[in-house]
Design an enzyme around this catalytic site. Structure first.
Site, PDB file in Angstrom:
ATOM      1  N   MET A 145      -7.598-112.776  42.869  1.00 50.39           N
ATOM      2  CA  MET A 145      -9.075-112.035  42.195  1.00 50.39           C
ATOM      3  C   MET A 145      -9.199-110.573  41.654  1.00 50.39           C
ATOM      4  O   MET A 145     -10.143-109.644  41.256  1.00 50.39           O
ATOM      5  CB  MET A 145     -10.363-111.672  43.637  1.00 50.39           C
ATOM      6  CG  MET A 145     -11.120-113.683  43.504  1.00 50.39           C
ATOM      7  SD  MET A 145     -11.122-114.136  42.628  1.00 50.39           S
ATOM      8  CE  MET A 145     -12.596-112.847  41.782  1.00 50.39           C
ATOM      9  N   ARG A 146      -7.776-109.843  41.892  1.00 46.92           N
ATOM     10  CA  ARG A 146      -7.652-108.507  41.436  1.00 46.92           C
ATOM     11  C   ARG A 146      -8.089-108.529  39.764  1.00 46.92           C
ATOM     12  O   ARG A 146      -8.354-107.665  39.423  1.00 46.92           O
ATOM     13  CB  ARG A 146      -6.182-108.146  41.717  1.00 46.92           C
ATOM     14  CG  ARG A 146      -5.452-106.541  41.472  1.00 46.92           C
ATOM     15  CD  ARG A 146      -4.676-106.342  42.051  1.00 46.92           C
ATOM     16  NE  ARG A 146      -5.080-105.928  42.938  1.00 46.92           N
ATOM     17  CZ  ARG A 146      -3.834-106.164  44.155  1.00 46.92           C
ATOM     18  NH1 ARG A 146      -3.378-107.241  43.360  1.00 46.92           N
ATOM     19  NH2 ARG A 146      -3.969-106.077  44.835  1.00 46.92           N
ATOM     20  N   ALA A 147      -7.319-109.422  38.768  1.00 45.02           N
ATOM     21  CA  ALA A 147      -7.821-109.515  37.758  1.00 45.02           C
ATOM     22  C   ALA A 147      -8.890-109.516  36.902  1.00 45.02           C
ATOM     23  O   ALA A 147      -9.327-109.099  36.499  1.00 45.02           O
ATOM     24  CB  ALA A 147      -7.035-111.543  36.506  1.00 45.02           C
TER      25      ALA A 147
ATOM     26  N   ASP B 189       1.538-107.273  39.750  1.00 42.87           N
ATOM     27  CA  ASP B 189      -0.353-107.582  39.983  1.00 42.87           C
ATOM     28  C   ASP B 189      -0.349-105.796  40.208  1.00 42.87           C
ATOM     29  O   ASP B 189      -2.017-106.107  40.365  1.00 42.87           O
ATOM     30  CB  ASP B 189      -0.247-108.740  40.751  1.00 42.87           C
ATOM     31  CG  ASP B 189      -1.809-108.861  40.408  1.00 42.87           C
ATOM     32  OD1 ASP B 189      -2.403-109.381  39.908  1.00 42.87           O
ATOM     33  OD2 ASP B 189      -2.095-108.889  41.514  1.00 42.87           O
TER      34      ASP B 189
ATOM     35  N   VAL C 268     -10.247-106.149  38.028  1.00 40.37           N
ATOM     36  CA  VAL C 268      -9.629-105.342  36.928  1.00 40.37           C
ATOM     37  C   VAL C 268     -10.530-105.450  35.594  1.00 40.37           C
ATOM     38  O   VAL C 268     -10.659-104.521  34.626  1.00 40.37           O
ATOM     39  CB  VAL C 268      -7.824-105.572  36.780  1.00 40.37           C
ATOM     40  CG1 VAL C 268      -7.301-104.326  35.757  1.00 40.37           C
ATOM     41  CG2 VAL C 268      -7.085-104.696  37.870  1.00 40.37           C
TER      42      VAL C 268
END
Length: 675
Positions: free
Chosen positions: A274-276, A193, A279
Site C-alpha cells: 500500500m505504500r504506492a 520501494d 505516496v
C-alpha cells in the site's frame, strides 16, 4: 563556504526539479531517487536545492536541531523549555559511500557507559540532517545494512542507537535524496520501494540545450558569486513559492473520487503493498499546493503516478523501470469523477493558465540566458532500448538467440573465510552477523564484546582500587566482537560462443542458465564480469561491474559460431582477475566457465587449454565448469577441464536448485583439495 550552483539555472530536467520541489513542499512524500547516466548534473541539482529551503528555528545549543515550538521530549540534550530559539539555514548533509554505521547513526562512549554509568552520545549524520536534507550520492553502492538503517529512520522519523542494553533515541526527519548510475548496479526492489519518487535523467540530445548547459557552466566556473547573483531574483521567487505551498498544504482537499483514481491506478499496475497509494496521495496533494490550488485534480494524480510508480513496477532485476502511459490514461479516464467535467485547470509554473505539466516546474523562459524549451521530456528516458544484436561477422557465425526462461540455481560459494564487501554469497568476517569471538580493537571500538571485556577487566579490580559496585574499566580492557556473515564476490563468467555451441535450442538453454546465474549474483550483491570466446580470440564483453543488468544485456546480443579458442578465454580470465586483485584485493573471485569442453584452432588447442586452466588452479581461484555437452555420446571434456582448474563440473540440469543438493560442498571440497 563555496557558492552553490543556482537551482533555477539548471537547464532542462523538468521532472527532476519538480520531484525535488515537491519533497521540499511536503517531506512526507518520502524523498527522491535520481537515476541517470554520469555527467547529467544529478548532484548539482540536489545540492542546489538546499539554498531554496526556508530557515529553520532550533533550540539554542541543541545538537539535534529540536524545534523550539515543539521540542522533542526524548531529546538526549533535553528536556528543553519552549522559547523563541534561533534561526539557521536548513542543512544538507552528505553521506559518503564508505561511511561506518557509527558515523551514520552516532555512537555511545562504551567506556564511560560501563565505568561511569552515563549515556555519553556522539551524534551522527542522521542527527545533523534532522529538518534538512540527507543526500546520498551513489546510493546503489552503499552497504545494505546502512541503507536499511537509513530508510528505517526516514520512515519512522527517528533513530535508535543501542549498545549492550544502553540505548539512545532522537528525532530524524529529513528529505532523503539518493542519486545513482544504473550502470554501476541496482538497488534491491524492496529498497527501491522505500523511496517516495524516482526520476530518470539523461543528457539532452538537442544541440541548443547542450550549448546552453556548457555556457552556464563555464560562466559559473569563471565567477561563481557573480553567476549566482544573476539568478538571485529567480531563486528568491522560487524560495517564496515553496513557503507559500507549505502554508497552503494543510488546506488541500483530497476528494473521494481522486482517492478512487489513485487506488485504481495502483491496482491496475499491480504494485505490491500500500505504500504506492500513500505516496501517490501525498504527491498529488503537494502538486496541488505547488500549483496554488486547494483541490487535487486528475492531472495531479497522473503526474503523481509518473513519479511514484515506475520504480515499483520492476518484477525482476532486468526489467527497466517505466510506465505504460496509455494504460495510465485509460485507468484515470475510467474512474474520472463525472462531476469534474472537462474544464480542469492545468496550472503551470505561474498558477492557472501556465504551460507546465501537473503542478508545474520553475520557469526558465523569463531569463535572457534561457534556450528554447526542449521538446523532450523525462518520460522519454523511462524505457532504455536494448542494444541491437550484432549481425554475424564471419563464416559459420549465427545471429544471437533469446535466452530460455531463467530458473533458481543452487548457490555457488568461494571456500574459506573472506573479508570482502558485505553480500550474501560466501562466508566472511563482517561488521554484521553472528558473533564468533573477540579481539583487541584496532582504532575506534564499534561492536563491544561485553563478556570478553568483563573477563579482561576482572583480574585487575583490586589493583585499581575498586571500592563500589561499579566495574573499573580501562581502555586496554575493551574487546571488539568479531562477527561472521556473508560477503559478495566477483563472479567472472567465461562463456563459450563457438560453433560447437551454436545449435539454437542448445545456446538458448546455455543463455538461460547464465541468465539464471546472473539473477543469483544480483540477489547476492556480487560484482560480475563476462568473457566470451569464439573464432580466433576471447573478448571481455563486460569488465567487472556491479551492474548485473549490463551483463544481461551483453548476453542477449551474443552471437555464436567459429572455432573454440578455449585457452584464449581462460587466459583472458586470468588477466582480468589479476587486475581485479590489485584493484579490490579483499573481493574474492569465483570463475564460472560455461562450455562443452571442446578446444579447436591452432596447434595443440587441448593442451594449451589445460595449461591455461592450471594457472587458475595454481592461484587457488574457486571455479565451476557448467558442462553444456548434450546428446547420447559424451566426451567428458568439461569434466577434464574442471579437474585441471581444481574445481567441479555440473551439467545444465544439475545447475537447478532442486536438482543438485550438495553442490556447494562439492565446490568447496574440490577447491580445498586443489589448494
Amino acid at each position: 563556504m563555496s557558492t552553490r550552483y543556482p537551482f533555477t539555472a539548471v537547464v532542462g530536467m523538468d521532472d527532476l526539479r519538480l520531484a525535488l520541489l515537491l519533497n521540499a513542499v511536503s517531506p512526507a512524500v518520502g524523498g527522491v531517487l535520481v537515476r541517470g547516466e554520469k555527467g547529467t548534473a544529478k548532484s548539482t541539482a540536489v545540492r542546489a536545492l538546499a539554498d531554496l529551503l526556508p530557515e529553520v528555528a532550533v533550540v539554542a545549543g541543541c545538537r539535534f536541531s529540536c524545534d523550539p515550538a515543539t521540542p522533542d521530549a526524548q531529546c538526549p540534550d533535553g528536556p528543553h523549555e519552549s522559547g523563541p530559539g534561533t534561526a539557521r539555514a536548513a542543512r544538507m548533509v552528505e553521506l559518503p559511500v564508505g561511511a561506518s554505521e557509527d558515523r551514520l547513526v552516532g555512537a555511545l562512549d562504551i567506556e564511560r557507559a560501563l565505568g561511569e554509568g552515563v549515556k555519553a552520545f556522539e551524534p551522527g549524520l542522521l542527527a545533523d540532517a534532522h529538518r534538512g536534507i540527507l543526500y546520498v550520492d551513489e546510493v546503489n553502492l552503499l552497504h545494505d545494512h546502512l541503507i536499511d538503517l537509513l530508510l528505517d529512520a526516514a520512515a519512522m522519523g527517528s533513530s535508535y542507537v543501542e549498545r549492550e542494553g544502553v540505548s539512545v533515541r532522537h528525532a530524524a526527519r529529513f528529505l532523503l535524496v539518493g542519486t545513482m548510475n544504473p550502470e554501476e548496479g541496482e538497488l534491491r526492489p524492496q529498497l527501491l520501494d522505500r523511496f517516495g519518487l524516482t526520476v530518470e535523467v539523461a543528457a539532452s540530445r538537442e544541440p541548443e540545450q547542450r550549448v546552453e548547459v556548457v555556457r552556464r557552466r563555464l560562466a559559473y566556473d569563471d565567477d561563481p558569486a557573480a553567476f549566482a547573483a544573476r539568478w538571485a531574483d529567480e531563486e528568491g521567487e522560487l524560495r517564496g513559492r515553496i513557503v507559500a505551498a507549505r502554508e497552503l498544504l494543510p488546506s488541500v482537499v483530497l476528494g473521494d473520487a481522486v482517492l478512487l483514481q489513485i487506488a485504481a491506478t495502483c491496482a491496475a499496475f499491480e504494485v505490491d503493498g500500500m505504500r504506492a497509494d500513500i505516496v501517490m496521495a501525498r504527491t498529488a496533494t503537494a502538486l496541488a499546493a505547488w500549483a496554488g490550488r486547494t483541490e487535487v485534480t486528475s492531472e495531479d494524480v497522473r503526474q503523481a503516478a509518473l513519479l511514484a510508480l515506475p520504480h515499483r513496477r520492476r518484477r525482476n532485476p532486468f526489467d527497466a523501470p517505466g510506465l505504460d502511459q496509455d494504460k495510465l490514461d485509460e485507468t484515470l479516464e475510467q474512474f474520472q469523477d463525472e462531476n469534474e467535467g472537462d474544464d480542469d485547470p492545468d496550472p503551470g509554473p505561474d498558477g492557472p493558465g501556465g504551460d507546465g505539466g501537473g503542478g508545474g516546474v520553475p520557469p526558465q523562459g523569463d531569463s535572457p540566458e534561457s534556450p528554447a524549451e526542449s521538446p523532450e521530456s523525462a518520460e522519454s528516458s523511462d524505457t532504455v532500448e536494448p542494444p541491437a544484436a550484432p549481425a554475424p561477422s564471419g563464416p559459420g557465425e549465427r545471429a544471437a538467440v533469446k535466452a530460455a526462461e531463467p530458473f533458481r540455481t543452487k548457490m555457488l560459494s568461494v571456500p574459506g573465510l573472506g573479508e570482502g564487501a558485505a553480500g550474501r554469497r560466501s562466508r566472511a568476517r563482517t561488521d554484521h552477523g553472528r558473533t564468533t569471538g573477540s579481539r583487541r580493537p584496532q582504532g575506534a571500538l564499534t561492536k563491544l564484546h561485553l563478556t570478553a571485556t568483563v573477563q579482561a577487566a576482572a583480574p585487575h579490580q583490586r589493583a585499581r582500587g575498586r571500592s563500589g559496585r561499579g566495574l573499573v574499566v580501562r581502555r586496554d580492557d575493551l574487546r571488539q566482537a568479531t562477527r561472521e556473515g556473508r560477503e559478495g564476490n566477483l563472479v567472472l563468467f567465461v562463456v563459450d560462443a563457438s560453433g560447437s555451441m551454436a545449435a539454437r535450442q542448445r545456446m538458448s538453454a546455455v543463455k538461460g542458465a547464465v541468465l539464471s546465474l546472473l539473477l543469483d549474483a544480483y540477489q547476492r550483491r556480487d560484482k560480475v564480469g563476462l568473457i566470451t570466446f569464439r573464432g580466433k580470440e576471447a573478448e571481455l564483453a563486460l569488465p567487472p561491474t556491479s551492474s548485473v543488468d549490463a551483463a544481461a544485456a551483453r548476453l542477449e546480443t551474443l552471437p555464436t559460431g567459429g572455432r573454440t579458442p578455449l585457452a584464449a578465454g581462460l587466459l583472458k580470465a586470468h588477466d582480468v582477475l589479476r587486475v581485479e586483485r590489485l584493484r579490490d584485493p579483499s573481493r574474492r573471485p569465483l570463475l564460472v566457465v560455461v562450455t562443452d569442453g571442446r578446444a579447436t584452432g591452432g596447434p595443440e588447442p587441448v593442451a594449451l587449454g589445460a595449461r591455461a586452466a592450471r594457472l587458475h588452479a595454481a592461484e587457488g581461484t574457486a571455479s565451476v565448469v557448467v558442462d553444456c555437452e548434450s546428446g547420447m555420446v559424451r566426451l567428458g571434456l568439461a569434466g577434464e577441464l574442471a579437474r585441471e582448474l581444481g574445481g567441479t563440473a555440473v551439467t545444465l540440469d544439475e545447475l537447478r536448485a532442486d536438482s543438485i543438493a550438495g553442490l556447494v560442498k562439492d565446490v568447496q571440497g574440490t577447491s580445498r583439495r586443489a589448494a
